[in-house]
Design a protein around this motif. Structure first.
Motif, PDB file in Angstrom:
ATOM      1  N   ARG A  96       1.963   1.706  -3.531  1.00 20.40           N
ATOM      2  CA  ARG A  96       0.855   2.156  -4.386  1.00 20.40           C
ATOM      3  C   ARG A  96       0.569   3.640  -4.191  1.00 20.40           C
ATOM      4  O   ARG A  96       0.194   4.338  -5.119  1.00 20.40           O
ATOM      5  CB  ARG A  96      -0.400   1.348  -4.076  1.00 20.40           C
ATOM      6  N   GLU A  97       0.719   4.132  -2.954  1.00 17.89           N
ATOM      7  CA  GLU A  97       0.476   5.551  -2.677  1.00 17.89           C
ATOM      8  C   GLU A  97       1.519   6.438  -3.352  1.00 17.89           C
ATOM      9  O   GLU A  97       1.227   7.560  -3.733  1.00 17.89           O
ATOM     10  CB  GLU A  97       0.487   5.808  -1.173  1.00 17.89           C
ATOM     11  N   ASN A  98       2.749   5.946  -3.470  1.00 16.17           N
ATOM     12  CA  ASN A  98       3.827   6.740  -4.055  1.00 16.17           C
ATOM     13  C   ASN A  98       4.653   5.835  -4.975  1.00 16.17           C
ATOM     14  O   ASN A  98       5.543   5.119  -4.514  1.00 16.17           O
ATOM     15  CB  ASN A  98       4.704   7.336  -2.949  1.00 16.17           C
ATOM     16  N   ASN A  99       4.360   5.872  -6.282  1.00 17.41           N
ATOM     17  CA  ASN A  99       5.062   5.013  -7.237  1.00 17.41           C
ATOM     18  C   ASN A  99       6.550   5.345  -7.337  1.00 17.41           C
ATOM     19  O   ASN A  99       7.344   4.508  -7.739  1.00 17.41           O
ATOM     20  CB  ASN A  99       4.436   5.135  -8.624  1.00 17.41           C
ATOM     21  N   GLU A 111       0.836  -1.209   0.000  1.00 15.52           N
ATOM     22  CA  GLU A 111       0.000   0.000   0.000  1.00 15.52           C
ATOM     23  C   GLU A 111       0.868   1.255   0.000  1.00 15.52           C
ATOM     24  O   GLU A 111       0.535   2.248  -0.648  1.00 15.52           O
ATOM     25  CB  GLU A 111      -0.920  -0.013   1.229  1.00 15.52           C
ATOM     26  N   MET A 112       2.002   1.225   0.715  1.00 25.47           N
ATOM     27  CA  MET A 112       2.926   2.368   0.700  1.00 25.47           C
ATOM     28  C   MET A 112       3.442   2.629  -0.707  1.00 25.47           C
ATOM     29  O   MET A 112       3.562   3.777  -1.132  1.00 25.47           O
ATOM     30  CB  MET A 112       4.117   2.100   1.634  1.00 25.47           C
ATOM     31  N   ARG A 115      10.760   4.420   6.205  1.00 30.84           N
ATOM     32  CA  ARG A 115       9.362   4.586   6.618  1.00 30.84           C
ATOM     33  C   ARG A 115       8.875   3.372   7.410  1.00 30.84           C
ATOM     34  O   ARG A 115       8.102   3.519   8.353  1.00 30.84           O
ATOM     35  CB  ARG A 115       8.478   4.815   5.399  1.00 30.84           C
ATOM     36  N   ASN A 148       7.644   3.561  11.360  1.00 34.01           N
ATOM     37  CA  ASN A 148       6.229   3.327  11.625  1.00 34.01           C
ATOM     38  C   ASN A 148       6.077   2.278  12.732  1.00 34.01           C
ATOM     39  O   ASN A 148       6.203   1.082  12.501  1.00 34.01           O
ATOM     40  CB  ASN A 148       5.524   2.862  10.351  1.00 34.01           C
TER      41      ASN A 148
END
Length: 194
Positions: A27-30, A24-25, A40, A44
């Protein structure tokens, strides 16, 4: 005789939920780099509370497992389809349609400029021999950029002018003045400067 189950070694560091969070990380920032992704994850503590370190190769392996591949990035202007830009496009088309419905005789001229360089070559190539690079010969010095400004109408190309370097405001105004001076009919000029 039944053998003992395999023992020893290290247990899996990431659960399925961890891997889905990593995906998901990405996908949020290609454009995220593996090193940035690594930082990150370690920072986290909500999702990855038991992870204190992770290697780049492990991250790469997780992405490959979920069929993520490194690809060329294509830049898309984020405002292209915003409501404001769509409204501006609609207003432009409405203005053109209003000109078309008007009683005064008119002719549309479309003006645009484009820059290019004569030394441009392709960025990718093919080579079926393992080892050597795909090579193309290019000039040693690149040369200056050339900018071409042109005006067209239903009759075809009305005027064009090439210059070294970019067009500035003064050159565009001079081009439009020369275009206007060359026209004998009353015309409304619709400019599209890209």
């Amino acid at each position: 005789m039944v053998g003992r189950p395999p023992q020893g070694g290290r247990k899996r560091l990431f659960t399925q939920q961890h891997e889905l969070a990593i995906i998901e990380m990405v996908r949020e920032n290609n454009a995220i780099q593996l090193r940035e992704l690594q930082q990150r994850i370690i920072a986290n503590r909500n999702i990855f509370n038991n992870i204190n370190r992770i290697s780049i190769s492990t991250l790469s392996r997780i992405l490959q497992k979920h069929t993520f591949r490194m690809k060329q990035l294509y830049r898309v202007p984020f405002e292209r389809n915003s409501v404001r830009v769509k409204d501006l496009r609609h207003d432009y088309v409405q203005t053109v349609l209003d000109f078309d419905a008007g009683e005064l005789p008119h002719e549309f001229f479309y003006v645009d400029e484009a820059g290019f360089n004569l030394a441009k070559t392709r960025r990718r190539g093919h080579n079926n021999v393992v080892g050597p690079r795909a090579v193309v010969n290019v000039p040693g010095q690149r040369g200056g950029n050339i900018t071409l400004c042109a005006a067209i109408s239903v009759q075809g190309v009305l005027r064009h002018r090439a210059t070294l370097g970019p067009y500035n405001t003064g050159q565009i105004i001079a081009f439009l003045d020369a275009l206007h001076a060359g026209q004998t009919t009353a015309a409304q000029v619709c400019c599209h400067l890209g």
